[in-house]
Motif scaffolding. Sequence first.
Motif, PDB file in Angstrom:
ATOM      1  N   MET A  85      -0.891   1.236   0.058  1.00  0.00           N
ATOM      2  CA  MET A  85      -1.912   1.390  -0.577  1.00  0.00           C
ATOM      3  C   MET A  85      -2.313   0.588  -1.845  1.00  0.00           C
TER       4      MET A  85
ATOM      5  N   ILE B  22      -9.281   8.420  -6.974  1.00  0.00           N
ATOM      6  CA  ILE B  22      -9.175   8.179  -5.529  1.00  0.00           C
ATOM      7  C   ILE B  22     -10.434   8.523  -4.939  1.00  0.00           C
TER       8      ILE B  22
ATOM      9  N   TYR C 186     -12.229  10.760   0.835  1.00  0.00           N
ATOM     10  CA  TYR C 186     -11.847  10.138   2.097  1.00  0.00           C
ATOM     11  C   TYR C 186     -13.055  10.363   3.195  1.00  0.00           C
TER      12      TYR C 186
ATOM     13  N   LEU D 147     -13.889   6.907   4.496  1.00  0.00           N
ATOM     14  CA  LEU D 147     -13.079   6.362   5.708  1.00  0.00           C
ATOM     15  C   LEU D 147     -13.266   7.200   6.940  1.00  0.00           C
TER      16      LEU D 147
ATOM     17  N   TYR E   7      -3.993   8.483   6.031  1.00  0.00           N
ATOM     18  CA  TYR E   7      -3.291   7.644   5.216  1.00  0.00           C
ATOM     19  C   TYR E   7      -3.426   6.331   5.484  1.00  0.00           C
TER      20      TYR E   7
ATOM     21  N   TYR F  99      -6.495   4.609   4.512  1.00  0.00           N
ATOM     22  CA  TYR F  99      -6.552   4.288   2.968  1.00  0.00           C
ATOM     23  C   TYR F  99      -5.936   3.045   3.037  1.00  0.00           C
TER      24      TYR F  99
ATOM     25  N   LYS G 190      -8.598   0.144   2.074  1.00  0.00           N
ATOM     26  CA  LYS G 190      -8.497   0.206   0.657  1.00  0.00           C
ATOM     27  C   LYS G 190      -9.866   0.371  -0.160  1.00  0.00           C
TER      28      LYS G 190
ATOM     29  N   LYS H 173     -11.490   2.573  -5.941  1.00  0.00           N
ATOM     30  CA  LYS H 173     -11.624   3.527  -6.706  1.00  0.00           C
ATOM     31  C   LYS H 173     -12.792   4.011  -7.474  1.00  0.00           C
TER      32      LYS H 173
ATOM     33  N   SER I 120      -9.371  14.597  -1.633  1.00  0.00           N
ATOM     34  CA  SER I 120      -8.309  13.521  -1.307  1.00  0.00           C
ATOM     35  C   SER I 120      -7.027  13.338  -1.928  1.00  0.00           C
TER      36      SER I 120
END
Length: 517
Positions: free
Chosen positions: A121, A138, A141, A145, A162, A165, A169, A172, A185
């Motif tokens: 990560m 963070i 998600y 994602l 996971y 992520y 990437k 943030k 998340s």
Amino acid sequence: MKIRLTLFLFIAMNSLLLTSCSRNKVEDTTTVTSKKIDSLLAHLHEEGQFNGAFFLANDSAIVTKRVYGYANIRRKEKLKQGTMFEIASVSKTLTATLIMKLVQEGKLCLESKLTDYFPDMAYQDITVEHLLTHTSGIPFYYDALIKDRLKEGRTINTDTIYKRYAKLKPKKEFEAGQKFSYSNSGYMLLAGIAERATKQSFDDLLNKHIFSSAGMSSTRRDVLLSDMDNYAEGHQLSVEHGAYVPLEIHEDSLSMLNHYFKDSKGPGGIYSTMDDLWKFSQAIQNNTILNEEYTDLMFTPGTLLDGSTTKYGKGWQLSSSNGLRYVHHRGGSEGFNCFYYIALDEGYSYFLVSNTKSYYLSQIHQQLRNIITNQPTESIKKSGFERIALRVNHLSEEELMREIEYMRAHPDEYYFALHEFNELAWKYWTDENFEEGLGIIKLATVAMPDNAGAFEVLAEAYMEMGQNELAIENYNKTIAMLTNDPTKKDKEWVKEWIVDMRKIIQDINKNSNDQES
């Protein structure tokens, strides 16, 4: 942490010492309070405003434990006192307690980096403590994602997230420690950190360190409910059925999060009972799971880079009144709402849960707090939006207008809230059912003709649909309403709002002129 083992409602007795005489008075007051709570919740259930359960306990026993309504409304299956309810984000209190237990045992450090356990990560500055206190930055998600997978109808689990992520990437939201931003998340990643630090599954860790330690024999994650038959179904308001219905028959069931993402390790997805949550309260207050030092550390507010503190510890919301401390958490998911509360210095706790995602639980919680603390109570109005939404597909436009007119004429019985209209309209919007969504927003402007925000939302909807003239018309109407309102026009946020809308109008006109040329 010094816990004063007083009987429930010590505060309501004006902090009298518990002599044998005053103890009897407290017990009498507790009985009266229990009756008031039961009377309120029973009335709200009859009015269709509450379906769920409530328990109240002091430091030695459960004072009152009641259920109201159905585990499955459609099949008329009644709730029982041992029914399991989804506790949604209250699960974070369990996850955080587990992480703190691992820290206490030296298997984790609060200063440990996320990348110590997820080296692929990209977030080098995030620590375990940042994740616990919601200060990591963070990205969420869902947006980052898995939103693209929703329309594909694909299921996904935490382990897949996971990997995504690490692969994608996503950027943030802010520098770690810069500010507080509530994050599911972060707690999903905490579950993964716990697994990688111990080489054990998250569920085995919960069973060993939390459930077994506290004696919680009827608590487990959603994905492990196959051996249980006494749990409540979540219900959601259905426009199609004109009722609150179980999620599996709801018209929007495929897009509800728990239908395609059930393996939510860390932030939610735990089912529990009233008895088990009382046992957890006792374990927290008696330092059964954590010792006093680490319990205090868990209840210490998060600190930001600028030195300021938040109102959130490690997995717990924090508050105080007159020097008395409270730790608590609320939870909400598709079909469930709940509040979990521990009064640290007064030795009582309670849990309020509804397995209908209705609009009243926050108001109900406040009135229960008023009863518990011996404060005046207020009646709970009915949601005008709810009444409209349950009838919109079954009444003519003329009949709907009469419904709205009636509710507007009875403000002591009904209220209208723009965010309730917007929530349903947004669901239509995300399903690309624009006409239905627009219809809900139009109803909001009829129900709240003096609410400038309703007309701005209508303008935005028209703009998204490419109906620029109607968009400009409603933006101008919003601006006029704000500038003619003496209570708002001089406020800085209103001035900024007007500037933003005028800029939007200019951009619409410019784009229209460019297309014509």
